[in-house]
Scaffold this motif. Structure first.
Motif, mmCIF file in Angstrom:
data_model
loop_
_atom_site.group_PDB
_atom_site.id
_atom_site.type_symbol
_atom_site.label_atom_id
_atom_site.label_comp_id
_atom_site.label_asym_id
_atom_site.label_seq_id
_atom_site.Cartn_x
_atom_site.Cartn_y
_atom_site.Cartn_z
ATOM 1 N N CYS A 1 41.812 36.505 34.057
ATOM 2 C CA CYS A 1 41.317 36.313 35.821
ATOM 3 C C CYS A 1 39.249 36.630 35.491
ATOM 4 C CB CYS A 1 41.105 37.519 36.214
ATOM 5 S SG CYS A 1 43.233 38.186 36.717
ATOM 6 N N ASP A 2 38.905 37.067 34.609
ATOM 7 C CA ASP A 2 38.006 36.924 34.706
ATOM 8 C C ASP A 2 36.997 36.009 34.044
ATOM 9 O OD1 ASP A 2 38.104 39.986 34.312
ATOM 10 O OD2 ASP A 2 38.212 40.775 32.610
ATOM 11 N N LEU A 3 37.777 35.235 33.015
ATOM 12 C CA LEU A 3 37.427 34.079 32.293
ATOM 13 C C LEU A 3 37.566 32.999 33.277
ATOM 14 C CD1 LEU A 3 37.445 34.303 28.278
ATOM 15 C CD2 LEU A 3 35.591 34.645 30.149
ATOM 16 N N PHE B 1 31.909 40.646 23.914
ATOM 17 C CA PHE B 1 31.191 40.405 25.884
ATOM 18 C C PHE B 1 30.761 39.322 26.110
ATOM 19 C CE2 PHE B 1 30.026 43.930 22.932
ATOM 20 C CZ PHE B 1 29.712 44.811 23.436
ATOM 21 N N SER B 2 31.966 38.299 26.158
ATOM 22 C CA SER B 2 31.436 36.905 26.377
ATOM 23 C C SER B 2 31.396 36.548 28.416
ATOM 24 C CB SER B 2 32.826 35.700 25.991
ATOM 25 O OG SER B 2 32.509 35.347 24.537
ATOM 26 N N ILE C 1 28.481 46.474 32.670
ATOM 27 C CA ILE C 1 28.058 45.643 32.066
ATOM 28 C C ILE C 1 26.397 44.982 32.649
ATOM 29 C CG2 ILE C 1 27.071 44.167 29.609
ATOM 30 C CD1 ILE C 1 29.130 45.787 27.994
ATOM 31 N N SER C 2 25.414 45.255 33.449
ATOM 32 C CA SER C 2 25.455 44.576 34.467
ATOM 33 C C SER C 2 24.111 43.392 34.085
ATOM 34 C CB SER C 2 24.167 45.385 35.478
ATOM 35 O OG SER C 2 23.038 45.863 33.958
ATOM 36 N N PHE C 3 23.320 43.362 32.325
ATOM 37 C CA PHE C 3 22.517 42.624 32.233
ATOM 38 C C PHE C 3 23.970 41.542 31.724
ATOM 39 C CE2 PHE C 3 23.615 44.598 28.453
ATOM 40 C CZ PHE C 3 23.440 43.325 28.071
ATOM 41 N N LEU C 4 25.097 41.009 31.585
ATOM 42 C CA LEU C 4 25.679 39.607 31.179
ATOM 43 C C LEU C 4 27.057 40.037 32.307
ATOM 44 C CD1 LEU C 4 27.193 41.682 27.581
ATOM 45 C CD2 LEU C 4 25.685 39.443 28.560
ATOM 46 N N ASP C 5 26.227 40.518 33.637
ATOM 47 C CA ASP C 5 27.698 40.528 34.870
ATOM 48 C C ASP C 5 28.928 40.354 34.429
ATOM 49 O OD1 ASP C 5 27.970 40.481 37.575
ATOM 50 O OD2 ASP C 5 27.561 37.855 37.751
ATOM 51 N N ILE C 6 28.858 41.383 33.772
ATOM 52 C CA ILE C 6 30.209 41.563 33.215
ATOM 53 C C ILE C 6 31.221 42.805 33.813
ATOM 54 C CG2 ILE C 6 31.092 39.443 31.882
ATOM 55 C CD1 ILE C 6 30.951 41.927 28.952
ATOM 56 N N TYR C 7 32.798 43.322 33.084
ATOM 57 C CA TYR C 7 33.210 44.736 33.274
ATOM 58 C C TYR C 7 33.999 44.308 31.611
ATOM 59 C CZ TYR C 7 32.963 45.869 38.120
ATOM 60 O OH TYR C 7 31.296 45.633 39.486
ATOM 61 N N TYR C 8 33.380 45.596 30.864
ATOM 62 C CA TYR C 8 34.046 45.656 29.783
ATOM 63 C C TYR C 8 35.646 46.237 30.122
ATOM 64 C CZ TYR C 8 34.099 45.547 24.556
ATOM 65 O OH TYR C 8 34.163 45.536 23.226
ATOM 66 N N ARG C 9 36.579 45.295 30.212
ATOM 67 C CA ARG C 9 38.012 45.825 30.060
ATOM 68 C C ARG C 9 38.884 45.960 29.192
ATOM 69 N NH1 ARG C 9 40.335 42.342 33.462
ATOM 70 N NH2 ARG C 9 41.996 43.952 34.484
ATOM 71 N N LEU D 1 39.863 44.796 22.461
ATOM 72 C CA LEU D 1 41.693 44.409 21.748
ATOM 73 C C LEU D 1 41.145 43.472 20.449
ATOM 74 C CD1 LEU D 1 44.567 44.380 20.703
ATOM 75 C CD2 LEU D 1 44.643 42.273 22.904
ATOM 76 N N ILE D 2 39.663 42.272 21.206
ATOM 77 C CA ILE D 2 39.071 41.669 20.368
ATOM 78 C C ILE D 2 38.737 42.569 18.890
ATOM 79 C CG2 ILE D 2 37.463 39.571 20.067
ATOM 80 C CD1 ILE D 2 37.863 39.055 23.218
ATOM 81 N N VAL D 3 37.743 43.260 19.425
ATOM 82 C CA VAL D 3 37.616 44.415 19.073
ATOM 83 C C VAL D 3 38.455 45.001 17.716
ATOM 84 C CG1 VAL D 3 35.370 46.382 18.444
ATOM 85 C CG2 VAL D 3 35.348 44.880 19.976
#
Length: 524
Positions: A62-64, A118-119, A190-198, A203-205
Motif C-alpha cells: 500500500c505504501d509503495l 526510508f524509501s 517523517i515529513s521531509f520524506l513524506d512517509i510514515y515509518y511503519r 523489519l528491513i532494519v
C-alpha cells in the motif's frame, strides 16, 4: 595430550611442517566451534536478507503502490545481485583477503538496508535494495571458504555442514521476527520524506542486524590462514594456527611445536597475466572443457536440475507469505488455493473505491515457522540417509514426490491439506546440496569448482526467473504456475535417472586444498 617430555622430544620433528599438518596438530575444539557460530551468523544474515522481501513486500504494497508483477521484480533483486557480482567478489577475496571483503561488504549492505527502510517510492526502494544486495553477495561468495579454511581436513566437511544449517535456522527466525514486528500498528510521520515509518520499514532494519552483529565479531577474527599462506605471509599464517592451537588446547601459543611452515608441496602460482586478462584466462581454461565431451552432458544436467530446484524453492518462497496470508484471511468454505487468490483479485477489481489491505494474519507467521522447522529437519534426514541409500535414489524420490505435491497443492480443496502439500513442495530445496555432492563425483578435480559455480549460478538465475514467472501466473493464471514448476521437478527427477549408480561413481582423489583458486565462489 602430550606431556612436557614428549613435547621436547618431538620439538625437532615438528619444527617445520606443511600447513595442513600444522592445522591437524592444532586440533579441533572451542576455537573451531566459535568460528563456525560466527560464520553461521553471517549465513543467517544472508538468507534473511535474501528472503525478507517475501514478508516485507505484502506489508509495503500500500505504501509503495505495488502490483504483483512489481513485487516479483523486487523479490528477484537479491538473486540478480548475486548472479551479477559473485565472480567479482570471489576474485576480490582471492586477491585482497576473505576477512576484509566480508567485513566491508556486510557493513555497507547493512547501511544501505537502513537507507532502504526510508524509501518514499518504489524506484528508490528498488535501487537501495539492489545496492544492499550487491554487497550482501560479497559475504555470500566468501563465507563458506572462510569457514572451511579454519578447520583441518578431518573436520572441514562437518563444520561446513553445521554452518550451513544456519540457513535453515534463518528460515525459522525470519518469520519469528516478522511476527514480532509486522502486527504492530505504529506509524511515525517523517515529513521531509513524506512517509510514515511503519512496521515493514523496521523489519528491513531488523533483518540487517545479523550482518551488523557478524561485522562486530569479525573485527576480532583473523584472516584465513590458507589465504595468508597462499599470499606468502607464512609467518602470519603460522600465528593464526598457533592461536587455534592455544584456544583448543587451553595452552600458551608458544608451546605449539611447529616453528615454520614448509612450502614444498604448495601448488599456488601467481599468473603472469594481470587484472582482467588473468581472470578471463582462468575462467576460459576451466569453463570451455565443461562444454566438450565427455563432460557436457553432466554440465547440462547439473545446471538444469539446479535451475529447476532454485526456481521452485526460492521462486515460490518469496510468494509464500502472500499465499499463506490470503488463505488465512479467507472466510469462505473449502476451496482451492488459486480460487482464494482469484477471489481476492476479483473483489479488488469489482470495487470502485478499494481500500488497500496490507495487514498480515498471524496464522501466516505461525505456518511459516512450522515449515521452516520442517525445512531444517529435511537437511538432517537427508544427511543420515545419504550414506545408506545413495544420492541418486534420494534425488529421484524427493524431486518426484515434491513435484507431485506441488501439482496436488493446486487441486486440493481442504485448506490444511493444501498448506501441507505446498510445504512439501518447498522441500525440494534439500536437493541443492545433494546435486553439489553429485557434481563433486562427476567432474574431475581440475574443473570441479567451476562446474559447481556454474550450476549454482544457473540456480540463482532460476530463482530470479521463478519469482517473476510466479508473480505473473498469480496475476493471470494461478494454476499454471503450480503445474509448470511441479512438472519441472518431475522432469528433473527423470533427468537424474541418467546419473551413475551408487557403486559406479568413482571416489574422488584427495584434493590439494592449498590453492585459493576458485574456492571462494561456492561451497563444494
Amino acid at each position: 595430550m602430550m606431556n612436557g617430555v614428549d613435547k621436547m622430544a618431538s620439538k625437532d620433528k615438528f619444527s617445520t611442517m606443511s600447513l595442513d599438518d600444522a592445522m591437524m596438530l592444532a586440533g579441533f575444539g572451542t576455537y573451531n566451534i566459535l568460528h563456525m557460530l560466527m560464520s553461521g551468523v553471517i549465513l543467517m544474515g544472508m538468507i534473511m536478507q535474501s528472503l525478507a522481501l517475501g514478508y516485507i513486500l505484502p506489508a509495503a504494497q500500500c505504501d509503495l503502490s505495488l502490483t504483483l508483477q512489481q513485487r516479483g521484480w523486487l523479490a528477484a533483486i537479491p538473486f540478480l545481485a548475486i548472479i551479477l557480482t559473485s565472480y567479482f567478489w570471489g576474485w576480490l577475496a582471492d586477491t585482497q583477503g576473505r576477512r576484509p571483503v566480508m567485513l566491508f561488504s556486510m557493513i555497507i549492505s547493512a547501511v544501505f538496508s537502513v537507507f532502504a527502510s526510508f524509501s518514499p517510492d518504489i524506484i528508490s526502494f528498488g535501487v537501495l535494495q539492489f545496492i544492499s544486495a550487491i554487497f550482501m553477495a560479497g559475504s555470500s561468495a566468501v563465507v563458506y571458504t572462510y569457514l572451511g579454511e579454519f578447520n583441518n581436513l578431518r573436520h572441514r566437511d562437518k563444520m561446513v555442514a553445521f554452518g550451513s544449517s544456519f540457513v535453515g535456522i534463518g528460515t525459522v527466525i525470519l518469520p519469528c521476527v516478522s511476527w514480532l514486528i509486522l502486527p504492530q500498528e505504529f506509524a511515525f510521520p517523517i515529513s521531509f520524506l513524506d512517509i510514515y515509518y511503519r512496521p515493514w520499514r523496521l523489519l528491513i532494519v531488523a533483518c540487517a542486524i545479523p550482518f551488523a552483529l557478524a561485522s562486530v565479531l569479525l573485527l576480532f577474527a583473523p584472516e584465513s590462514p590458507k589465504f595468508l599462506f597462499a599470499t606468502g605471509q607464512h609467518a602470519d599464517a603460522l600465528e593464526v594456527v598457533k592461536k587455534i592451537y592455544a584456544v583448543n588446547n587451553r595452552a600458551p601459543a608458544e608451546e605449539f611445536p611447529v616453528k615454520s611452515l614448509s612450502t614444498g608441496n604448495f601448488l599456488y602460482k601467481a599468473s603472469d597475466s594481470k587484472g582482467i586478462a588473468a581472470i578471463w584466462n582462468s575462467m576460459k581454461e576451466q569453463t570451455i572443457p565443461l562444454f566438450k565431451m565427455p563432460l557436457v552432458p553432466w554440465t547440462l544436467l547439473t545446471c538444469f536440475v539446479q535451475f529447476g530446484i532454485f526456481a521452485t524453492t526460492n521462486g515460490f518462497y518469496v510468494w509464500f507469505p502472500s499465499i499463506l496470508n490470503s488463505l488465512a484471511n479467507h472466510d469462505g468454505g473449502e476451496t482451492k488455493i488459486c480460487d482464494v487468490l482469484d477471489a481476492s483479485k476479483a473483489a479488488a477489481a469489482n470495487g470502485t473505491d478499494v481500500i488497500c489491505d496490507d495487514t498480515m494474519n498471524t496464522a501466516t507467521f505461525e505456518r511459516s515457522i512450522y515449515i521452516g522447522l520442517v525445512f531444517c529437519s529435511m537437511y538432517i534426514i537427508v544427511g543420515f540417509l545419504v550414506d545408506f541409500v545413495g544420492k541418486k535414489l534420494i534425488l529421484l524420490t524427493i524431486l518426484s514426490v515434491t513435484g507431485l505435491c506441488g501439482i496436488c497443492a493446486h487441486l486440493a480443496y481442504n485448506q490444511q491439506l493444501a498448506v501441507v502439500l505446498f510445504a512439501v513442495f518447498q522441500m525440494s530445496g534439500a536437493c541443492i546440496g545433494l546435486m553439489n555432492a553429485v557434481a563433486v563425483e562427476l567432474f574431475p578435480t581440475k574443473f570441479r569448482a567451476m562446474a559447481i559455480c556454474l550450476s549454482m549460478m544457473m540456480g540463482r538465475v532460476g530463482s530470479m526467473v521463478g519469482s517473476n514467472l510466479i508473480g505473473m501466473f498469480l496475476e493471470t493464471n494461478c494454476g499454471a504456475g503450480f503445474y509448470l514448476f511441479g512438472g519441472i521437478l518431475i522432469v528433473n527427477a527423470i533427468c537424474c535417472l541418467t546419473l551413475p549408480a551408487k557403486k559406479t561413481i568413482q571416489p574422488s582423489k584427495m584434493i590439494n586444498v592449498e590453492s585459493t583458486q576458485n574456492q571462494t565462489h561456492e561451497p563444494v
